[in-house]
Scaffold this motif. Structure first.
Motif, PDB file in Angstrom:
ATOM      1  N   GLY A 232      11.272   7.051  -3.694  1.00 25.20           N
ATOM      2  CA  GLY A 232      11.606   5.609  -2.907  1.00 25.20           C
ATOM      3  C   GLY A 232      10.903   4.403  -3.790  1.00 25.20           C
ATOM      4  O   GLY A 232      10.839   3.491  -3.164  1.00 25.20           O
ATOM      5  N   ALA A 233      10.795   4.691  -5.175  1.00 25.44           N
ATOM      6  CA  ALA A 233      10.335   3.664  -5.942  1.00 25.44           C
ATOM      7  C   ALA A 233      11.245   2.613  -6.092  1.00 25.44           C
ATOM      8  O   ALA A 233      12.385   2.844  -6.249  1.00 25.44           O
TER       9      ALA A 233
ATOM     10  N   GLY B 194      -0.678  19.729  -2.659  1.00 29.54           N
ATOM     11  CA  GLY B 194       0.798  20.422  -2.688  1.00 29.54           C
ATOM     12  C   GLY B 194       1.853  19.498  -3.437  1.00 29.54           C
ATOM     13  O   GLY B 194       1.511  18.436  -3.632  1.00 29.54           O
ATOM     14  N   TYR B 195       2.951  20.033  -3.431  1.00 29.28           N
ATOM     15  CA  TYR B 195       4.099  19.517  -4.238  1.00 29.28           C
ATOM     16  C   TYR B 195       4.479  18.133  -3.509  1.00 29.28           C
ATOM     17  O   TYR B 195       4.814  18.128  -2.306  1.00 29.28           O
ATOM     18  N   PHE B 196       4.817  17.121  -4.095  1.00 28.02           N
ATOM     19  CA  PHE B 196       4.993  15.937  -3.533  1.00 28.02           C
ATOM     20  C   PHE B 196       6.371  15.924  -2.568  1.00 28.02           C
ATOM     21  O   PHE B 196       7.417  16.233  -3.425  1.00 28.02           O
ATOM     22  N   LYS B 197       6.408  15.800  -1.330  1.00 34.31           N
ATOM     23  CA  LYS B 197       7.665  15.758  -0.483  1.00 34.31           C
ATOM     24  C   LYS B 197       8.361  16.895  -0.650  1.00 34.31           C
ATOM     25  O   LYS B 197       9.608  17.176  -0.264  1.00 34.31           O
TER      26      LYS B 197
ATOM     27  N   LYS C 116       0.820  -1.235  -0.039  1.00 34.05           N
ATOM     28  CA  LYS C 116      -0.023  -0.034  -0.010  1.00 34.05           C
ATOM     29  C   LYS C 116       0.667   1.307   0.093  1.00 34.05           C
ATOM     30  O   LYS C 116       1.939   1.368   0.590  1.00 34.05           O
ATOM     31  N   ASP C 117       0.520   2.105  -0.793  1.00 32.86           N
ATOM     32  CA  ASP C 117       1.018   3.478  -0.989  1.00 32.86           C
ATOM     33  C   ASP C 117       2.402   3.523  -1.715  1.00 32.86           C
ATOM     34  O   ASP C 117       3.261   4.514  -1.830  1.00 32.86           O
ATOM     35  N   ASP C 118       2.923   2.236  -2.251  1.00 35.49           N
ATOM     36  CA  ASP C 118       4.233   2.144  -2.896  1.00 35.49           C
ATOM     37  C   ASP C 118       4.123   2.771  -4.326  1.00 35.49           C
ATOM     38  O   ASP C 118       2.947   2.849  -4.944  1.00 35.49           O
TER      39      ASP C 118
ATOM     40  N   TYR D 287      16.016  11.376 -10.165  1.00 35.06           N
ATOM     41  CA  TYR D 287      15.698  12.274  -9.210  1.00 35.06           C
ATOM     42  C   TYR D 287      14.139  11.644  -8.797  1.00 35.06           C
ATOM     43  O   TYR D 287      14.093  11.781  -7.334  1.00 35.06           O
ATOM     44  N   VAL D 288      13.331  11.394  -9.677  1.00 36.91           N
ATOM     45  CA  VAL D 288      12.090  10.812  -9.251  1.00 36.91           C
ATOM     46  C   VAL D 288      12.173   9.604  -8.317  1.00 36.91           C
ATOM     47  O   VAL D 288      11.487   9.352  -7.493  1.00 36.91           O
TER      48      VAL D 288
END
Length: 541
Positions: free
Chosen positions: A128-129, A400-403, A80-82, A122-123
């Protein structure tokens, strides 16, 4: 992965604008109600694109592929959430992957094919993918090799993904997906040198697609042609989510090829699509235009640049097609000038509805959107002719922008309006229009390119003393990157090939590479060192 605050969730649930339904629920409804209807159609030139045959899948077949892929992703450890990173062209597997990853509890972030190691890396680091899914090869580039070099734990090739999707469905444990969970994570750029993640929830997407459905006249079962890459708002916000909500057929196209595009528009019974103004102009000016059959097309949206009045008139006169003018961003913003709200074609080219303005009622029935213009002192601009930054608030807006809480804090006003970075002018009591860009960027083919990122990279070239990037107008792409360079040795300045080769070696994404070079004596700057871009554009012509 729920990112909206409890305050905003309660606010929009209380207003009845957000609910419990997910896009997965919508797809399951479509599959049950119309199992034999075509769901997705591959581009006819898929064999040239990825080397495998084009397919058309019914909702039953497509749903089977979603289930099989979701089950395998869970078996491979997706939790979940990966976040899953993908680089694929517009083919049925990419359309399927959004639903399959969500069904497994994860979030798909699909990246442009033109991205290379710098941006993809960078992504991967930020998200953390652990899983990377990509075309085996496309246009001679080995994506899987890049994925392995970047350190993804698992790299799944397109051939492997297709085999999984077409195989049996394994054990599929129940996964709880909330309507406020993030469904997509798209990426945008601006003044920042790094891409910025724009997460959109199921509820945000439902809210975003409502105005498009109303203003474009989309109907249940419509066949849509998706020309833009399925990686950002242009395709996801105009085609993909509306395809799900309308239980229609998604006809895919990639890359832009005029003969194939015309064949699909004429022979695939297309009802709706989005095309940039340059492509619309090209179609209207074809020497054999009278032989083109667009009788099935009801509406075409356009964006990225103002359409010409002549084009709007030609499409209406020849085929009875309404061209709809759209302004929008990956952050969930959108203003749409459709025939109901802006019926006059001469106004539709540069008048967008002032949604949310007190006292204005729109025939399309769009509500829940509020916009205002703020000057440099954050004072509201209210008089016709006034210019200010468009600030936007609606249930479609991202959290909002991710992290990147630092960027998010600067991007919102105290009362929850998103600062779009675009300057608008108040046309009259009921309309606004795009005036200029506040952010320093180039928009090429719908992709935002940070001028600062390219400038910093070019300045590292040993033959470059100083550099600045300006947009160069282009009929097809909207804008292209033009780099202005002060040579370290004026007698032997660098060539465009020198600079692009240097940037390629650094891992810069292909669409950011300069396509024009101007050698100048000096880069004009103000007393604190800021580049005077307007003056530079005037000087180089």
């Amino acid at each position: 992965m729920i990112l909206h605050s409890r305050q905003w969730i309660d606010h929009y649930v209380g207003e009845g604008r957000w609910g419990q339904r997910t896009l997965l629920d919508q797809f399951e409804h479509n599959r049950d109600a119309n199992p034999d209807r075509e769901a997705v159609v591959d581009p006819p030139d898929r064999p040239d694109l990825v080397g495998t045959p084009a397919r058309s899948l019914s909702y039953r077949e497509f749903g089977q592929a979603v289930d099989a892929t979701a089950a395998e992703l869970i078996r491979r450890g997706l939790a979940k959430d990966d976040i899953v990173v993908a680089q694929l062209p517009n083919i049925w597997e990419l359309a399927m992957l959004y639903l399959a990853v969500a069904r497994a509890g994860g979030v798909l972030t699909a990246l442009p094919l033109q991205w290379r190691a710098t941006d993809v890396g960078y992504v991967a680091e930020l998200t953390g993918a652990r899983l990377y899914i990509a075309a085996d090869h496309a246009k001679g580039f080995d994506y899987i090799a890049m994925g392995r070099t970047l350190g993804f734990e698992q790299c799944l090739s397109l051939a492997e993904l297709t085999a999984i999707a077409e195989g049996p469905v394994g054990p599929l444990p129940p996964v709880t997906v909330d309507a406020n969970d993030i469904f997509t994570l798209c990426w945008t750029s601006g003044t920042e040198s790094r891409p910025k993640g724009c997460p959109m929830s199921h509820n945000s997407w439902f809210s975003h697609i409502g105005p498009l459905m109303r203003t474009s006249g989309l109907r249940e079962g419509d066949r849509q042609l998706c020309v833009a890459p399925l990686v950002n708002m242009t395709a996801l916000g105009v085609n993909y989510v509306s395809w799900l909500v309308s239980a229609g057929t998604l006809v895919l196209h990639h890359p832009l090829t005029m003969p194939v595009l015309l064949e699909q528009l004429s022979e695939q019974d297309i009802h709706f699509t989005i095309l940039v103004p340059a492509v619309l102009n090209m179609i209207a000016k074809l020497p054999d235009v009278d032989r083109i059959d667009l009788s099935s097309v009801r509406a075409i949206t356009t964006g990225s640049a103002p359409p010409s009045l002549w084009t709007l008139e030609e499409f209406k006169r020849r085929w009875g097609i309404e061209i709809i003018n759209i302004w929008g961003q990956n952050e969930g913003t959108c203003l749409i000038a459709g025939p109901a709200d802006v019926p006059e074609l001469e106004r539709r080219v540069d008048h967008l509805p002032f949604w949310g303005k007190p006292g204005c009622r729109w025939p399309s029935g769009v509500d829940g959107v509020s916009v205002k213009l703020l000057d440099d002192e954050d004072r509201e601009v209210t008089e016709p002719g006034g210019i200010g930054e468009l600030c936007y608030r609606a249930p479609s807006l991202f959290a909002g922008y991710f992290k990147r809480p630092d960027l998010t804090e600067k991007a919102f006003t105290a009362d929850g309006y998103f600062r779009t970075g675009d300057l608008f002018v108040i046309r009259d009591d009921a309309h606004v229009g795009f005036h200029d860009r506040k952010k320093d960027m180039v928009i090429r083919g719908g992709f935002n390119i940070s001028s600062a990122e390219v400038e910093n990279a070019v300045q590292a070239h040993p033959a470059v003393l100083d550099a600045a990037v300006i947009p160069q107008p282009d009929e097809v792409m909207g804008e292209r990157v033009c780099v202005c360079v002060v040579a370290r040795e004026p007698a032997s300045p660098p060539t465009l090939d020198d600079i692009t080769g240097f940037l390629r070696e650094s891992g810069m994404s292909l669409y950011k590479l300069p396509e024009a070079l101007r050698i100048v004596d000096a880069i004009p700057r103000n007393p604190v060192g800021k580049i005077l871009k307007r003056r530079l554009r005037d000087e180089v012509g």
